[in-house]
Structures are given as structure tokens and as C-alpha cells.
Design an enzyme around this catalytic site. Structure first.
Site, PDB file in Angstrom:
ATOM      1  N   HIS A  38       0.171  -1.091  -0.323  1.00  0.00           N
ATOM      2  CA  HIS A  38      -0.061   0.132  -0.062  1.00  0.00           C
ATOM      3  C   HIS A  38       1.075   1.743   0.100  1.00  0.00           C
ATOM      4  CE1 HIS A  38      -4.492  -1.123   1.180  1.00  0.00           C
ATOM      5  NE2 HIS A  38      -3.760  -2.269   0.667  1.00  0.00           N
ATOM      6  N   THR A  74       0.861  -3.730  -7.623  1.00  0.00           N
ATOM      7  CA  THR A  74      -0.523  -3.853  -8.567  1.00  0.00           C
ATOM      8  C   THR A  74       1.194  -3.619 -10.031  1.00  0.00           C
ATOM      9  OG1 THR A  74      -1.624  -2.819  -7.544  1.00  0.00           O
ATOM     10  CG2 THR A  74      -1.753  -2.014 -10.426  1.00  0.00           C
ATOM     11  N   GLU A 107      -5.965  -0.524  -6.600  1.00  0.00           N
ATOM     12  CA  GLU A 107      -6.765   0.372  -6.482  1.00  0.00           C
ATOM     13  C   GLU A 107      -6.630   1.450  -5.746  1.00  0.00           C
ATOM     14  OE1 GLU A 107      -8.449  -2.741  -2.164  1.00  0.00           O
ATOM     15  OE2 GLU A 107      -6.618  -2.356  -2.486  1.00  0.00           O
ATOM     16  N   GLY A 175     -13.229 -12.264  -9.530  1.00  0.00           N
ATOM     17  CA  GLY A 175     -14.570 -12.139 -10.061  1.00  0.00           C
ATOM     18  C   GLY A 175     -13.737 -13.204 -11.055  1.00  0.00           C
TER      19      GLY A 175
END
Length: 334
Positions: A38, A74, A107, A175
Site C-alpha cells: 500500500h 499492482t 485500487e 471476479g
């Protein structure tokens, strides 16, 4: 083979504290330790956000056996894929067969404040991730890589320090499309516990397995890892209250994905009751209950359980977990 890991909560603790927790995790018999990546924490008050790659190098030097990785990083915005290839190539060469690159689509909380980008829709984020993985693997396996994609470009690039065996890439999915992609191209699959059972049994696992079959791979080619949200304490009331620090996890994906300020995220999380914040967690003082609550995940084929504890005393949690829960898990599922 059952693997048991520890989630080093970068958003909650200072980096030197996290390092000592990971060292203890190895000492008490755990198999892995994963750190979240993060740039900003879920909450401003009492939050932390150390650099995950710096931490991995430091912990690798202080440990000898435990696998270390990101859950998740990411590699598409503040981390350029070529720099990730270089960083994890170095880590993999220093700590052979111990480093894991766990990735996700990201995010806005972490990317927008750092580089001032406009946060794109899920379709573009997924496309960037796929392209980043292609580039990283080319840099790990080829010399003089000239790459021109839709989002990234290199010119005669070479990673000079890389491991003999490429670092495994684990893909986080919430997903169907990314779960299928993880089955096709990932060395591992990452998801988190505490959501609706149908998400795992009807969406994530079927799509993961469809991807494995589509690519003509074996089921064993993909490590199935799940972060288990566990508040385990002899004091049940304390175990429940400990989840309040992580109230953001109980927000909907739509609420979290568009929030770019930890102060706003903190405000949303603090509006929840302890019953709501505890909803994503296994909250218990009973070690046998932990074993039983994991059975549905084991039945779905998960083999790598990384435990995230919300409380402030991680040393107590690790020792209590190792004494009471770990032997039961290995006996039941190992």
C-alpha cells in the site's frame, strides 16, 4: 500439500515490527509470509504504509526458510513492470525459491495519490495487468527485450541479475475473468475469505479451473492461496473489537475502489458497528472452530492459507496460533 502462512499487515504496523513478526512466523513453523503493498493505508489515524519491496529484502536476509511475497502488488501504475522485473529478479537471485510476486489490478487509494493518474475502469486495469505480466516474463527469460504494447514499452532492455528459476507470479482475483486468467497464466491464485460462499464455489473456482483446462495445465500447476481473516483470541470480546481497525474490509467493493483518501476511507469504516466489521472475519476463541470453518475452502481445493490477524499484539497471536491452531490444521488437512 497444505501450506500455512502469515499476513504481515503493512497498513497497521511499522516496518521493523512487521519484520520481527515475520521472523517469529518462521520460528513457530509457518511456511510463508506475505506483505500488502500500500502507498497509503486503509485509515489515516494509526495507519502505516512501508515500502513492500524494501521490507522483503530485509526480511529475506533475516530468515532462511519461509517463502516471502506480496499480497498484492499492482505492477501497472506507480510500479512500472520493467522495474518490478528488476526488483523481483534481484530478490529471487538473493533468496532462491523463496520469493513470490503476488499481483492484482489495484485500487485508487494506492495509485492516484502517488502519481496523479485518473483511475481507469476495470477493463483497462485488467488489460494493463495482462500486458505487464507478459513484459515481466519476457524480461526474466530473454535478453535485449524490445517490447511495444498498448501501455508499456522497452528498448533493448536486459535484466542482468535474475534467478535461475523465474519468480512465481500469483494473481489475485475477485471476479470470473481474472480468475480464469489466473488459471491460464498464473503460478498461483489469490483471494480473500469471508465473502458469500457462492462467490468461491460458483464463480472463482469454476473459472480458475476453466482457465487451467483451457491452457491444458494440471491442477497442481496453480497454488490456491486464500487470505483467511482470523481474529483468534482467548478473550472473545477482544477478538471482536480487534476487527474495528479493519472496518474498511466490510465496505462494499464499490465503496472502496473509488476512494482515494485514507481520511475518507477511515470515516466510512468508523461508521460501521463492531458486528459489521466482524462480518468478514472468523471471530473465535475455539481452535477447533477455526479448523471447521476452513473445511469449505479445503473442499474447494485451497491448499495455501495465509492468516491475517487484526489485533495489536501480533506476537501473542502467532504464539497462540502456533500452539493451538497450527497442529490441528496440519493434522486435519496436512
Amino acid at each position: 500439500m497444505l501450506r500455512i502462512g502469515y499476513k504481515a499487515s503493512a497498513e497497521q504496523f511499522r516496518p521493523h515490527e512487521l519484520m520481527e513478526f515475520a521472523i517469529l512466523a518462521e520460528e513457530v513453523g509457518l511456511d510463508s509470509a506475505f506483505i500488502s503493498d500500500h502507498f497509503q493505508p486503509w485509515r489515516h489515524t494509526g495507519g502505516h504504509a512501508p515500502h513492500a519491496l524494501v521490507w522483503l529484502g530485509a526480511v529475506g536476509a533475516r530468515t532462511s526458510r519461509i517463502a516471502l511475497g506480496t499480497s498484492v502488488l499492482t505492477p501497472t501504475f506507480r510500479h512500472h513492470p520493467s522495474m518490478i522485473a528488476q526488483s523481483f529478479g534481484t530478490l529471487g537471485s538473493m533468496f532462491p525459491d523463496r520469493i513470490i510476486l503476488g499481483i492484482g489490478t489495484g485500487e485508487g487509494l494506492n495509485e492516484v495519490p502517488a502519481i496523479g493518474c485518473e483511475w481507469p475502469e476495470r477493463k483497462e486495469r485488467f488489460a494493463r495487468l495482462r500486458e505487464a505480466v507478459r513484459l515481466i516474463r519476457k524480461l526474466w527469460t530473454e535478453e535485449r527485450v524490445s517490447f511495444e504494447g498498448d501501455y508499456y514499452k522497452t528498448e533493448s532492455a536486459t535484466i542482468y541479475d535474475r534467478p535461475e528459476n523465474p519468480v512465481p507470479i500469483y494473481v489475485a482475483a475477485a471476479g470470473p475473468m481474472i480468475a480464469k486468467y489466473a488459471g491460464r497464466f498464473g503460478d498461483g491464485f489469490i483471494c480473500t475469505s469471508g465473502k458469500a460462499p457462492a462467490l468461491y464455489s460458483e464463480t472463482l473456482i469454476p473459472n480458475l479451473e476453466a482457465g487451467i483446462t483451457q491452457q491444458e495445465r494440471q491442477a497442481s500447476d496453480v497454488d490456491r492461496m486464500i487470505e483467511v481473516k482470523l481474529s483468534f483470541d482467548t478473550n472473545l470480546d477482544r477478538a471482536k473489537e480487534d476487527t474495528r481497525f479493519w472496518g474498511a474490509l466490510a465496505l462494499t467493493p464499490e465503496q472502496k475502489m473509488t476512494v482515494e483518501d485514507p481520511l475518507e476511507m477511515e470515516k466510512l469504516a468508523d461508521s460501521l458497528s463492531s458486528d459489521q466489521t466482524a462480518s468478514r472475519w472468523i471471530v473465535t476463541s475455539d481452535a477447533d472452530e477455526v479448523v471447521e470453518r476452513l473445511k469449505p475452502y479445503v473442499d474447494l481445493g485451497f491448499n495455501h492459507f495465509v492468516f491475517h490477524a487484526p489485533g495489536p499484539d501480533q506476537t501473542r497471536f502467532l504464539k497462540q496460533f502456533a500452539a493451538d491452531v497450527l497442529p490441528r490444521l496440519r493434522n486435519a488437512y496436512g
